[in-house]
Design a protein around this motif. Structure first.
Motif, mmCIF file in Angstrom:
data_model
loop_
_atom_site.group_PDB
_atom_site.id
_atom_site.type_symbol
_atom_site.label_atom_id
_atom_site.label_comp_id
_atom_site.label_asym_id
_atom_site.label_seq_id
_atom_site.Cartn_x
_atom_site.Cartn_y
_atom_site.Cartn_z
ATOM 1 N N MET A 103 -12.301 -30.379 9.227
ATOM 2 C CA MET A 103 -13.161 -30.485 8.044
ATOM 3 C C MET A 103 -12.583 -29.539 6.989
ATOM 4 O O MET A 103 -12.413 -28.339 7.249
ATOM 5 N N THR A 104 -12.306 -30.079 5.823
ATOM 6 C CA THR A 104 -11.839 -29.244 4.709
ATOM 7 C C THR A 104 -13.022 -28.437 4.201
ATOM 8 O O THR A 104 -14.115 -28.979 4.002
ATOM 9 N N LEU A 105 -12.798 -27.129 4.004
ATOM 10 C CA LEU A 105 -13.899 -26.266 3.569
ATOM 11 C C LEU A 105 -13.993 -26.220 2.044
ATOM 12 O O LEU A 105 -13.169 -26.805 1.330
ATOM 13 N N ASP A 106 -15.011 -25.524 1.557
ATOM 14 C CA ASP A 106 -15.278 -25.513 0.118
ATOM 15 C C ASP A 106 -14.957 -24.145 -0.495
ATOM 16 O O ASP A 106 -14.033 -24.017 -1.299
ATOM 17 N N THR A 107 -15.685 -23.097 -0.057
ATOM 18 C CA THR A 107 -15.488 -21.802 -0.730
ATOM 19 C C THR A 107 -14.458 -20.903 -0.037
ATOM 20 O O THR A 107 -13.924 -20.000 -0.682
ATOM 21 N N ALA A 108 -14.172 -21.124 1.249
ATOM 22 C CA ALA A 108 -13.130 -20.324 1.926
ATOM 23 C C ALA A 108 -11.780 -20.878 1.473
ATOM 24 O O ALA A 108 -11.342 -21.928 1.942
ATOM 25 N N CYS A 109 -11.170 -20.198 0.530
ATOM 26 C CA CYS A 109 -9.920 -20.752 0.007
ATOM 27 C C CYS A 109 -8.965 -19.643 -0.406
ATOM 28 O O CYS A 109 -9.326 -18.461 -0.439
ATOM 29 N N THR A 110 -7.729 -20.042 -0.708
ATOM 30 C CA THR A 110 -6.738 -19.117 -1.249
ATOM 31 C C THR A 110 -6.457 -19.525 -2.693
ATOM 32 O O THR A 110 -6.288 -20.711 -2.986
ATOM 33 N N ILE A 111 -6.431 -18.506 -3.559
ATOM 34 C CA ILE A 111 -6.099 -18.761 -4.965
ATOM 35 C C ILE A 111 -4.747 -18.102 -5.219
ATOM 36 O O ILE A 111 -4.604 -16.879 -5.066
ATOM 37 N N THR A 112 -3.773 -18.904 -5.536
ATOM 38 C CA THR A 112 -2.404 -18.401 -5.721
ATOM 39 C C THR A 112 -1.934 -18.706 -7.131
ATOM 40 O O THR A 112 -2.117 -19.824 -7.622
ATOM 41 N N THR A 113 -1.348 -17.696 -7.790
ATOM 42 C CA THR A 113 -0.766 -17.940 -9.114
ATOM 43 C C THR A 113 0.758 -17.854 -8.990
ATOM 44 O O THR A 113 1.279 -17.075 -8.194
ATOM 45 N N ALA A 114 1.429 -18.662 -9.790
ATOM 46 C CA ALA A 114 2.899 -18.636 -9.794
ATOM 47 C C ALA A 114 3.395 -18.734 -11.221
ATOM 48 O O ALA A 114 2.825 -19.472 -12.030
ATOM 49 N N ARG A 115 4.398 -17.957 -11.538
ATOM 50 C CA ARG A 115 5.062 -18.095 -12.836
ATOM 51 C C ARG A 115 6.537 -17.796 -12.667
ATOM 52 O O ARG A 115 6.947 -17.058 -11.782
ATOM 53 N N LEU A 116 7.343 -18.451 -13.504
ATOM 54 C CA LEU A 116 8.787 -18.257 -13.406
ATOM 55 C C LEU A 116 9.122 -16.856 -13.883
ATOM 56 O O LEU A 116 8.462 -16.315 -14.761
ATOM 57 N N HIS A 117 10.184 -16.264 -13.327
ATOM 58 C CA HIS A 117 10.659 -15.005 -13.891
ATOM 59 C C HIS A 117 12.173 -14.901 -13.729
ATOM 60 O O HIS A 117 12.767 -15.652 -12.955
ATOM 61 N N ASP A 118 12.759 -13.978 -14.493
ATOM 62 C CA ASP A 118 14.226 -13.919 -14.553
ATOM 63 C C ASP A 118 14.847 -13.012 -13.510
ATOM 64 O O ASP A 118 16.069 -12.912 -13.429
ATOM 65 N N GLY A 119 14.021 -12.327 -12.708
ATOM 66 C CA GLY A 119 14.561 -11.370 -11.730
ATOM 67 C C GLY A 119 15.386 -12.062 -10.654
ATOM 68 O O GLY A 119 15.440 -13.290 -10.573
ATOM 69 N N ALA A 120 15.988 -11.214 -9.804
ATOM 70 C CA ALA A 120 16.867 -11.753 -8.766
ATOM 71 C C ALA A 120 16.093 -12.185 -7.522
ATOM 72 O O ALA A 120 16.605 -12.901 -6.680
ATOM 73 N N LYS A 121 14.842 -11.719 -7.407
ATOM 74 C CA LYS A 121 14.078 -11.993 -6.184
ATOM 75 C C LYS A 121 12.701 -12.546 -6.528
ATOM 76 O O LYS A 121 12.177 -12.263 -7.607
ATOM 77 N N ASP A 122 12.106 -13.251 -5.572
ATOM 78 C CA ASP A 122 10.700 -13.631 -5.725
ATOM 79 C C ASP A 122 9.847 -12.385 -5.504
ATOM 80 O O ASP A 122 10.200 -11.524 -4.688
ATOM 81 N N LEU A 123 8.737 -12.316 -6.251
ATOM 82 C CA LEU A 123 7.795 -11.203 -6.058
ATOM 83 C C LEU A 123 6.493 -11.775 -5.540
ATOM 84 O O LEU A 123 6.018 -12.790 -6.049
ATOM 85 N N LEU A 124 5.916 -11.101 -4.541
ATOM 86 C CA LEU A 124 4.672 -11.619 -3.973
ATOM 87 C C LEU A 124 3.649 -10.513 -3.840
ATOM 88 O O LEU A 124 3.899 -9.503 -3.180
ATOM 89 N N GLU A 125 2.510 -10.725 -4.488
ATOM 90 C CA GLU A 125 1.401 -9.783 -4.358
ATOM 91 C C GLU A 125 0.304 -10.469 -3.556
ATOM 92 O O GLU A 125 -0.151 -11.550 -3.928
ATOM 93 N N LEU A 126 -0.067 -9.847 -2.412
ATOM 94 C CA LEU A 126 -1.036 -10.474 -1.518
ATOM 95 C C LEU A 126 -2.317 -9.658 -1.492
ATOM 96 O O LEU A 126 -2.276 -8.461 -1.174
ATOM 97 N N ASN A 127 -3.431 -10.298 -1.794
ATOM 98 C CA ASN A 127 -4.726 -9.611 -1.812
ATOM 99 C C ASN A 127 -4.647 -8.270 -2.537
ATOM 100 O O ASN A 127 -5.129 -7.244 -2.056
ATOM 101 N N GLY A 128 -3.952 -8.253 -3.698
ATOM 102 C CA GLY A 128 -3.935 -7.070 -4.555
ATOM 103 C C GLY A 128 -2.817 -6.084 -4.285
ATOM 104 O O GLY A 128 -2.734 -5.056 -4.941
ATOM 105 N N ARG A 129 -1.942 -6.356 -3.326
ATOM 106 C CA ARG A 129 -0.875 -5.397 -3.023
ATOM 107 C C ARG A 129 0.475 -6.101 -3.068
ATOM 108 O O ARG A 129 0.659 -7.162 -2.453
ATOM 109 N N LEU A 130 1.424 -5.480 -3.787
ATOM 110 C CA LEU A 130 2.762 -6.061 -3.877
ATOM 111 C C LEU A 130 3.477 -5.886 -2.538
ATOM 112 O O LEU A 130 3.529 -4.796 -1.993
#
Ligand code: PMV
Length: 355
Positions: free
Chosen positions: A40-67
């Motif tokens: 069953m797909t749930l409603d409010t238990a979810c993950t909200i992920t933002t993504a934007r392009l950047h010019d750096g050499a690596k991907d950056l990931l901040e999870l639950n407020g921490r890089l």
């Protein structure tokens, strides 16, 4: 690209709770499961992920407020998934990503389903500059394709791309896996009362535990009985019969955990506090006081499935007897959402400067 023209793509993907569990893989490299599953797909238990392009050499990931740094264990799975998608789809750009769960992570509330689902959706939206799901579909990324790409990150993520009750058919080859929804009567609306016994991350990852399943003497008998169980579960849903569905999902839970406990190495996700709660649920129900049935994923936390009209009463009864546990009420939901913003998430502005 000037700072102002870089857009932030915001994906929201719900978690799902399995009624028939995906457990064990036939081919790990292609995330080909050993059997069919249904959730069953749930409603409010979810993950909200933002993504934007950047010019750096690596991907950056901040999870639950921490890089997260690239070599941190928690960043391994998501960053490897981004790299794999980049290779498969032929995009080059690096991404800044932030991800936040609306519920506790890594403890059996299927955060990998919503997490890897939202990561997939946000990354592809940023690479294609698609502002919503319709635009993505026009660019060749239907829900079906998004679901198969998300599946490569976490198997159960594929089911979160559809609303309601979703069967994941394993098919006769990895390429022939399909998803199918089950229609239910309009007045049949289920809730998931989630009892959080512990927010400690689980000691064994589900990837390791999936591998261990094949050594269990109970695993092949389980696979042999799955088709009949799936048919019965789908029929109970189609009829809107919780009294038929409930016993099926409880037996299924115990069966999956029996496989897990008898695998090599044996793993135990159902500790004493969880077992006590499961016994309590059965006793209260037998006494005619509790219209809910349990299911438990790869962690200690318990999902109580009941009709939406009964959810508040079920949650209150649990709280009355187990005041230390957090109780969250969720319900069947509609699947993923996507939108675009011109603002940059503030936390990432700082993270980018620090690297
Ligand atoms: O998608 P994974 O590898 O995290 O496995 C999920 C397994 C269960 O949550 C226990 C069952 C399921 O079908 O979701």
């Amino acid at each position: 690209m000037s700072e102002e023209t870089i857009k932030t793509y915001v994906a929201q993907v719900p978690s799902n709770i399995a009624f028939i569990k995906y457990w064990g893989k036939r081919d790990e490299s292609q995330q080909w499961p050993s059997g069919d599953s249904l959730s069953m797909t749930l409603d409010t238990a979810c993950t909200i992920t933002t993504a934007r392009l950047h010019d750096g050499a690596k991907d950056l990931l901040e999870l639950n407020g921490r890089l997260l740094w690239p070599n941190e264990p928690r960043s391994e799975k998501p960053l490897a998934h981004i790299e794999r998608l980049r290779g498969l789809l032929g995009y080059k750009a690096r991404l800044e990503l932030t991800s936040r769960n609306t519920f506790p992570s890594d403890c059996g509330i299927a955060s990998s389903a919503s997490g890897l689902g939202a990561l997939t959706l946000a990354a592809i939206a940023a690479w294609t500059a698609a502002a919503n799901l319709e635009e993505l579909e026009g660019l060749g990324f239907s829900r079906v394709r998004l679901a198969s790409l998300a599946r490569l990150g976490s198997g159960s993520a594929c089911r979160s791309f559809h609303a309601g009750f979703v069967t994941w058919h394993s098919g006769v080859s990895p390429a022939e896996q399909t998803l199918e929804t089950v229609a239910t009567p309009p007045d049949f609306e289920l809730a998931d009362v989630i009892v959080v016994l512990s927010t400690e991350p689980k000691s064994v990852s589900s990837t390791t535990a999936h591998r261990a399943a094949w050594a269990s003497p109970l695993f092949r008998p389980r696979l042999a009985g799955l088709a009949a169980k799936l048919t019965a579960t789908r029929a109970a849903l189609a009829r809107g019969a919780l009294d038929e569905l409930g016993p099926l999902i409880e037996t299924e839970t115990i069966e999956m955990h029996a496989v897990i406990m008898t695998g090599e190495p044996p793993v135990r996700f159902l500790g004493e506090p969880t077992s006590q709660l499961l016994t309590w649920v059965r006793e209260r129900r037998a006494a005619g006081e509790f219209p809910a049935y349990f299911t438990v994923d790869a962690g200690p936390n318990v999902h109580l499935i009941c009709l939406q009209k009964d959810a508040a009463a079920v949650a209150a009864l649990v709280k009355e007897s187990f005041s230390d546990y957090t109780v969250l009420i969720d319900r069947q939901g509609q699947g993923p959402k996507l939108h675009v913003e011109s603002r940059r998430p503030e936390a990432l502005r700082k993270a980018a400067k620090d690297v």
